[in-house]
Structures are given as structure tokens and as C-alpha cells.
Write a protein that holds these residues in place. Structure first.
Motif, PDB file in Angstrom:
ATOM      1  N   HIS A  39      -6.505  12.421  20.226  1.00  0.00           N
ATOM      2  CA  HIS A  39      -6.851  14.053  20.823  1.00  0.00           C
ATOM      3  C   HIS A  39      -8.291  14.148  21.001  1.00  0.00           C
ATOM      4  N   ARG A  40      -9.170  13.500  20.121  1.00  0.00           N
ATOM      5  CA  ARG A  40     -10.563  13.646  20.253  1.00  0.00           C
ATOM      6  C   ARG A  40     -11.039  12.854  21.522  1.00  0.00           C
ATOM      7  N   LEU A  41     -10.460  11.656  21.770  1.00  0.00           N
ATOM      8  CA  LEU A  41     -10.822  10.434  22.707  1.00  0.00           C
ATOM      9  C   LEU A  41     -10.373  11.263  24.283  1.00  0.00           C
ATOM     10  N   ALA A  42      -9.036  11.760  24.322  1.00  0.00           N
ATOM     11  CA  ALA A  42      -8.651  12.696  25.378  1.00  0.00           C
ATOM     12  C   ALA A  42      -9.761  13.734  25.878  1.00  0.00           C
ATOM     13  N   ALA A  83       1.723  10.131  39.158  1.00  0.00           N
ATOM     14  CA  ALA A  83       1.260  11.540  39.839  1.00  0.00           C
ATOM     15  C   ALA A  83       1.964  11.258  41.275  1.00  0.00           C
ATOM     16  N   ASN A  84       2.616  12.267  41.653  1.00  0.00           N
ATOM     17  CA  ASN A  84       3.286  12.165  42.817  1.00  0.00           C
ATOM     18  C   ASN A  84       3.942  10.880  43.228  1.00  0.00           C
ATOM     19  N   GLY A  85       4.570  10.265  42.134  1.00  0.00           N
ATOM     20  CA  GLY A  85       5.312   9.027  42.111  1.00  0.00           C
ATOM     21  C   GLY A  85       4.605   7.762  41.947  1.00  0.00           C
ATOM     22  N   GLN A  86       3.122   8.019  41.755  1.00  0.00           N
ATOM     23  CA  GLN A  86       2.486   6.798  41.967  1.00  0.00           C
ATOM     24  C   GLN A  86       1.807   6.585  40.247  1.00  0.00           C
ATOM     25  N   PRO A  87       1.939   5.209  39.889  1.00  0.00           N
ATOM     26  CA  PRO A  87       1.538   4.888  38.494  1.00  0.00           C
ATOM     27  C   PRO A  87       0.003   5.518  38.105  1.00  0.00           C
ATOM     28  N   LEU A  88       0.081   6.069  37.088  1.00  0.00           N
ATOM     29  CA  LEU A  88      -1.198   6.848  36.474  1.00  0.00           C
ATOM     30  C   LEU A  88      -1.784   6.226  35.530  1.00  0.00           C
ATOM     31  N   PRO A  89      -3.091   5.616  35.274  1.00  0.00           N
ATOM     32  CA  PRO A  89      -3.541   4.949  34.110  1.00  0.00           C
ATOM     33  C   PRO A  89      -3.756   5.944  32.760  1.00  0.00           C
ATOM     34  N   GLN A  90      -3.699   5.214  31.743  1.00  0.00           N
ATOM     35  CA  GLN A  90      -4.065   5.971  30.499  1.00  0.00           C
ATOM     36  C   GLN A  90      -5.511   5.760  29.981  1.00  0.00           C
ATOM     37  N   ASP A  91      -6.025   6.601  29.066  1.00  0.00           N
ATOM     38  CA  ASP A  91      -7.388   6.315  28.425  1.00  0.00           C
ATOM     39  C   ASP A  91      -8.427   6.206  29.505  1.00  0.00           C
ATOM     40  N   THR A 182     -16.039   1.865  31.962  1.00  0.00           N
ATOM     41  CA  THR A 182     -17.293   2.503  31.870  1.00  0.00           C
ATOM     42  C   THR A 182     -17.638   2.409  30.363  1.00  0.00           C
ATOM     43  N   VAL A 183     -16.636   2.559  29.411  1.00  0.00           N
ATOM     44  CA  VAL A 183     -17.059   2.508  28.027  1.00  0.00           C
ATOM     45  C   VAL A 183     -15.621   2.102  27.357  1.00  0.00           C
ATOM     46  N   ASP A 184     -16.035   1.292  26.028  1.00  0.00           N
ATOM     47  CA  ASP A 184     -14.781   0.856  25.378  1.00  0.00           C
ATOM     48  C   ASP A 184     -13.895   2.039  24.660  1.00  0.00           C
ATOM     49  N   VAL A 185     -12.673   2.444  25.115  1.00  0.00           N
ATOM     50  CA  VAL A 185     -12.186   3.329  24.234  1.00  0.00           C
ATOM     51  C   VAL A 185     -11.182   2.779  23.335  1.00  0.00           C
ATOM     52  N   THR A 186     -11.038   1.693  22.918  1.00  0.00           N
ATOM     53  CA  THR A 186     -10.351   1.355  21.926  1.00  0.00           C
ATOM     54  C   THR A 186     -10.977   1.857  20.560  1.00  0.00           C
ATOM     55  N   PRO A 187     -10.307   2.251  19.560  1.00  0.00           N
ATOM     56  CA  PRO A 187     -10.735   2.582  18.021  1.00  0.00           C
ATOM     57  C   PRO A 187     -11.226   1.443  17.338  1.00  0.00           C
ATOM     58  N   GLU A 192      -8.065  -3.048  16.808  1.00  0.00           N
ATOM     59  CA  GLU A 192      -8.858  -3.868  17.987  1.00  0.00           C
ATOM     60  C   GLU A 192      -8.026  -5.133  18.120  1.00  0.00           C
ATOM     61  N   SER A 193      -7.152  -5.635  17.122  1.00  0.00           N
ATOM     62  CA  SER A 193      -6.381  -6.706  17.383  1.00  0.00           C
ATOM     63  C   SER A 193      -5.274  -6.694  18.183  1.00  0.00           C
ATOM     64  N   ASP A 194      -4.570  -7.736  18.460  1.00  0.00           N
ATOM     65  CA  ASP A 194      -3.361  -7.725  19.527  1.00  0.00           C
ATOM     66  C   ASP A 194      -2.125  -7.378  18.615  1.00  0.00           C
ATOM     67  N   ALA A 195      -1.998  -7.433  17.469  1.00  0.00           N
ATOM     68  CA  ALA A 195      -1.069  -6.811  17.002  1.00  0.00           C
ATOM     69  C   ALA A 195      -0.626  -5.277  17.117  1.00  0.00           C
ATOM     70  N   SER A 196       0.862  -5.024  17.047  1.00  0.00           N
ATOM     71  CA  SER A 196       1.113  -3.841  17.113  1.00  0.00           C
ATOM     72  C   SER A 196       0.696  -2.918  16.094  1.00  0.00           C
ATOM     73  N   HIS A 197       0.713  -1.494  16.232  1.00  0.00           N
ATOM     74  CA  HIS A 197       0.206  -0.605  15.075  1.00  0.00           C
ATOM     75  C   HIS A 197       1.063  -0.638  13.974  1.00  0.00           C
TER      76      HIS A 197
END
Length: 340
Positions: A39-42, A83-91, A182-187, A192-197
Motif C-alpha cells: 500500500h505504501r509502496l504504491a 493496458a489495452n492488451g499490452q503487458p504492464l509492469p508492476q512495482d 530508479t530505486v530498489d523497491v524490494t522490502p 529479499e531472498s529468492d524463496a517464496s513468501h
């Protein structure tokens, strides 16, 4: 005034800001986002104040159109977004031309996605908050989850974006403005590891009734997995595993609840209180989930097996300080890009 027109609402899409604070003594739930980090990141990525209202989308997302050019960011659960059928990135922040169809589709990982718009969603606040209280039927957009045909007002941003760079870079589907380059958006921390949440230990601090539980219960909570059940919701994450037993019967007086409290009812199956928790509770409190790790729990799906690990209060505070520091860096980076 700009508005978001809903063509498909998704399973459960509700407006949430940072929560309805100061009213628990009257029995009013705090509400707010389940995943505070996302929420705060977005909000940070689009240049909003961090308490601006965003759209929390559970399991499936909406298909929407904006009446004006709108800067958006989508964070949290991974979903197929176009967006209009084209992939849109997150974060990252993306500027959408008016009339662009933003479609949030299939869930890939996690449970909840957050859509922020520059200026924030702007229905009239109730008790000082725009968060949706579904059980009481107030706040958010008409006190409910979104429906097809809704026109959700978008607030006017405090300042306009610079016109020339945006017009130069904007495309029909959308263009990245602030992104991971531009900036590291990972918490910060273990995420930050590769393991799933679902495979990462969730840290907790011992609660006031920890000594009242049998030594076996202490060992079980820190060594055995607990599975998220289908009965989990925004009020609480209900877990199933080895029953956590008290050393002796315990009589308690109900008291105010906190986000992340691990309560243990008589059946011994723990419940972690979440954003829509009741204002007071009387079950024994064996522990509190560290605030920095609550987003891990918010993104867990029914059937996920969770591991818990105990830490000291000072370590939990340091972990939260890391979250605040990372968000400060992101807000500063976004402000440099979005500054007129």
C-alpha cells in the motif's frame, strides 16, 4: 474531475487508506490495507501521501478505465496485468492515457494487489478515513466492494506532472516513470531472498500470555508448520496445526486488539488478527507477529504452510526501522523523478 470507471470489479476490490484510527473504543474496526508495505509502496511510486486511498484487489483484479490521463502503480501480489492488451509492469509508476483499458487478470503469486493512482481515490471520508468497512457497510465506495459500472472519484494531485517529458515518453498502453532501475523497491529483510513468501519464517515477539502456555506449545509454534485455512479473511488468518495448549485454564478480561496479535481460542488453533479485526478480544495472546512481516501473512493463500520464529522486541523494532528507511529512499527517488 477524474474518475475510474469499473468494467469488471474482480473478486473483492475495496478502497483502503492507512486505516480508521481513534475509534476502537466505540467498537469501530481500524480496517486499512492488509499488506501495508505494498500500500505504501504504491502510493510512494505515484507521489502520493502514504495514507492516500488505494484499491486493494483480492485474488482477482478489476478491469477499469480512467476518464483522464492517470499515473498509476500496481504493487503486491503478482497478477497478469495489461493496458489495452499490452503487458504492464508492476512495482513502478505508469502513466495511462485516458480511455486506456487497464485489465488486472489472473493471479500468479500472492493474494492481494494494490492499485494506487496519483491524487488517491477520493470518495467522502467517514470518521476520518476512506477505508471500506464491509461488515458495517460504510467508508470506501458506498461501504462495499466495487461493482460493475461504479465511477470512483480520483483526487486532484497537489501538483501537476511535468508535461514535456511525459508527452515525449507516453505511449497508448502506458509508460514507466518510476521503476526498479530508479530505486530498489524490494522490502528489506528476509523477503529479499529468492524463496517464496510461503517458505520464509514469520517473525514474532512473545505475547503477554506466553508463560501461560505449556512448554510443548512454545516448541510447536517455533518448529512446526501451521497452514492457512479457507476460513481466513481480512478479519483474521485462521491457522491449522498442532493445538497450542495452556498449562492451566486461564480467565481473561477482554482488551483492545492489535494487528498481528496471535490469539489462541479453546481449540488451540491460532488466529492472527488482521486489518478488519474486532476492536476487543479475550483469548490468550501467545505472541505478536512483527510488523515488518505482516505483509508476508497478508499475501499468504489458503493451504500455504507457514513457519514462525521468535525474536526479541528490539529486533522487531530494528526490522521495522529497515522498512521505514527503505520507504524513505523510495519516496525520495520518486520525488526526484516526479518533481515538476
Amino acid at each position: 474531475m477524474n474518475a475510474m470507471i469499473v468494467e469488471r470489479p474482480g473478486m473483492l476490490s475495496t478502497l483502503q487508506d492507512s486505516g480508521r484510527l481513534g475509534h476502537q473504543q466505540y467498537g469501530v474496526s481500524v480496517n486499512g490495507p492488509m499488506d501495508e508495505w505494498s500500500h505504501r509502496l504504491a502510493n510512494a511510486l505515484v507521489g502520493n501521501d502514504e495514507d492516500a486511498a488505494v484499491l486493494e484487489c483480492t485474488l482477482t483484479g478489476p478491469r477499469v478505465v480512467f476518464a483522464e490521463n492517470t499515473l498509476v502503480a500496481l504493487c503486491g501480489a503478482r497478477m497478469r496485468i495489461t493496458a489495452n492488451g499490452q503487458p504492464l509492469p508492476q512495482d513502478r509508476a505508469v502513466l495511462l492515457r485516458r480511455g486506456t483499458v487497464l485489465d488486472v487478470g489472473e493471479r500468479l503469486e500472492g493474494a492481494r494487489l494494490y492499485l494506487a493512482v496519483r491524487g488517491g481515490f477520493a470518495p467522502a471520508p467517514v470518521l476520518g478515513s476512506r477505508s471500506t468497512n464491509i461488515r458495517a457497510g460504510f467508508g470506501g465506495y458506498q461501504g462495499r466492494a466495487l461493482k460493475r459500472g461504479d465511477r470512483v472519484p480520483v483526487g486532484r494531485p497537489p501538483r501537476e506532472l511535468p508535461i514535456l517529458p511525459i508527452e515525449k515518453l507516453m505511449v497508448q498502453s502506458g509508460m514507466p516513470v518510476v521503476h526498479a532501475d530508479t530505486v530498489d523497491v524490494t522490502p528489506p529483510g528476509p523477503r529479499e531472498s529468492d524463496a517464496s513468501h510461503a517458505s520464509q519464517p514469520i517473525r514474532f515477539v512473545r505475547g503477554p500470555h506466553w508463560p501461560a502456555f505449556a512448554p510443548a506449545a512454545h516448541e510447536q509454534l517455533t518448529s512446526l508448520p501451521y497452514t492457512v485455512t479457507q476460513q481466513s479473511d481480512r478479519m483474521g488468518a485462521r491457522l491449522r496445526g498442532e493445538a497450542l495448549k495452556l498449562s492451566a485454564p486461564l480467565e481473561l478480561v477482554s482488551e483492545a486488539t492489535a494487528f498481528g496479535t496471535i490469539q489462541v481460542p479453546p481449540d488451540g488453533q491460532p488466529i492472527v488478527l488482521m486489518a478488519d479485526r474486532q476492536s476487543a478480544g479475550g483469548y490468550p495472546k501467545i505472541a505478536y507477529v512483527a510488523s515488518a512481516d505482516l505483509p508476508l501473512l497478508a499475501q499468504a493463500m489458503p493451504g500455504d504452510a507457514l513457519q514462525f520464529t521468535g525474536i526479541e522486541q528490539a529486533d522487531a523494532e530494528l526490522a521495522w526501522r529497515g522498512v521505514e528507511d527503505r520507504l524513505h529512499e523510495i519516496r525520495q527517488a520518486a520525488a526526484r523523478v516526479l518533481r515538476p
